[in-house]
Design a protein around this motif. Structure first.
Motif: not given
Length: 398
Positions: A184-205
């Motif tokens: 699942f390395g390709i999927l991890s490279a595509l998706a995992i780095p996005v997750l903290p930014h989704i959290l920031y978009r919901v909680l901070l932005d």
């Protein structure tokens, strides 16, 4: 396979390209309808779709590359000396830029708004007086906010860099092997780095709109520091860079699809918002924008690793030139644009002249003045020695 211990020419190239894109972007800001320091009489929405496509990732890419560069710097050792050197190398251009380079931007912005009518020389003493009561902050760093934030992040990351390096050589290596080297390395490279930014978009932005005010810009800090930290941590991780290579076709296809889809959404955003029938698309579009930003960065670093792994005289020259260009460019755009747009020129003539004034002014001032006058070099982030490479990504030459 990329050698994780030698100079990353691919990222040197990509850094130069990213800064050139940024210069074009700020030139474009003179011509779109969004608020900026000064505006062309020809400003309109025609180029906004292209600006929107670069907006989500252009600075995030620079912070990621800066994180990689910082890791190579930290691994040279002598952290205290590195912190002092970075403080001088970045701090002096910030102070000089605020006092001198950025000042004409504020002057012309206030002249255009009708708030100030005198010459620059009459304006400058008021500009550097923090008690002046203009409608905009003076003195200010404007586009140099990136350098300010980079300096702060650098001073935060360098002290624990040894701990981070040892972690990534031990437990961290096992974690990244599991995430990026498996099926699942390709999927991890595509998706995992996005997750903290989704959290920031919901909680901070929603609570901290971007202001470039160092002490209040918490959502921007979260996004930017995360990108820098990710570059720092993964700079020499073979599992991550292996996933970058394997994911390139998938990343390129995904980012193309997201770019086209988001362009359609952005083009119809206001009409859909007024109709009230498309509220369901708001949050999916916001998350898609975050995914688009990271996957574009993933695509670009993958392409650079594949096609830009070579050194050249042009790269050596531009690696030094790009930081003075960055410091100078927005002031040149503002000054040239302010004058040219009052000459009654058609946009087909005005726009090329603004671009020429910006890029030509950067090139001539760097080549004929900044790099040749020893005392000017530190004011623009350059080492005194002509053979230096400002902010290069390198290992020790010893």
């Amino acid at each position: 396979m990329t050698d994780m211990t030698t100079r990353r020419y691919d990222l040197d190239w990509l850094r130069v390209i990213a800064f050139l894109i940024l210069i074009f972007y700020h030139t474009g800001m003179f011509y779109v309808t969004w608020g900026w320091h000064v505006k062309s009489v020809h400003a309109g929405p025609d180029a906004e779709w292209l600006m929107l496509l670069t907006n989500p990732w252009r600075l995030s890419l620079l912070f990621f590359i800066s994180g990689v560069a910082l890791r190579f710097l930290a691994d040279k050792g002598g952290i205290g000396a590195r912190m002092r050197e970075r403080s001088w190398r970045l701090g002096i251009p910030i102070l000089f830029g605020m006092a001198v380079i950025v000042a004409p931007q504020s002057w012309l912005q206030l002249v255009e708004s009708g708030e100030f009518e005198g010459s620059f020389w009459a304006f400058w003493p008021e500009y550097i007086d923090p008690m002046s009561e203009f409608s905009i902050t003076t003195p200010t760093w404007n586009h140099l906010w990136y350098v300010v934030y980079l300096l702060v992040y650098t001073l935060i990351l360098l002290p624990p860099s040894g701990l981070i390096r040892r972690f990534m050589q031990g437990v961290g290596d096992k974690v990244t092997r599991f995430l990026f080297a498996g099926r699942f390395g390709i999927l991890s490279a595509l998706a995992i780095p996005v997750l903290p930014h989704i959290l920031y978009r919901v909680l901070l932005d929603p609570h901290f709109p971007t202001t470039h005010n160092l002490t209040e810009d918490w959502a921007n800090h979260a996004h930017s520091f995360t990108m820098l930290f990710m570059g720092f941590v993964l700079a020499k991780d073979k599992h991550f860079w292996g996933a970058v290579r394997r994911s390139l076709p998938w990343a390129a296809g995904t980012v193309l699809t997201l770019g086209v889809t988001l362009s359609i959404v952005w083009a119809n955003w206001e009409a859909w918002a007024e109709s009230g029938n498309y509220d369901w698309i708001i949050w999916p579009a916001r998350i898609a924008r975050l995914a688009y930003a990271w996957i574009m960065i993933l695509t670009l670093i993958g392409l650079a690793e594949r096609y830009l792994r070579h050194e050249s005289p042009a790269l050596r020259y531009m690696t030094e030139a790009v930081f003075p260009w960055y410091i100078l460019h927005q002031t040149l755009t503002v000054m040239a644009g302010f004058w040219l747009t009052r000459q009654g020129l058609p946009v087909e003539v005005e726009f090329p002249l603004v671009v020429l004034a910006t890029f030509g002014g950067c090139a001539l001032l760097h080549e004929l003045v900044i790099r040749r006058i020893g005392w000017l070099r530190p004011l623009f982030g350059l080492k005194p020695k002509a053979q230096s490479r400002a902010f290069a990504i390198a290992q020790p030459a010893e």
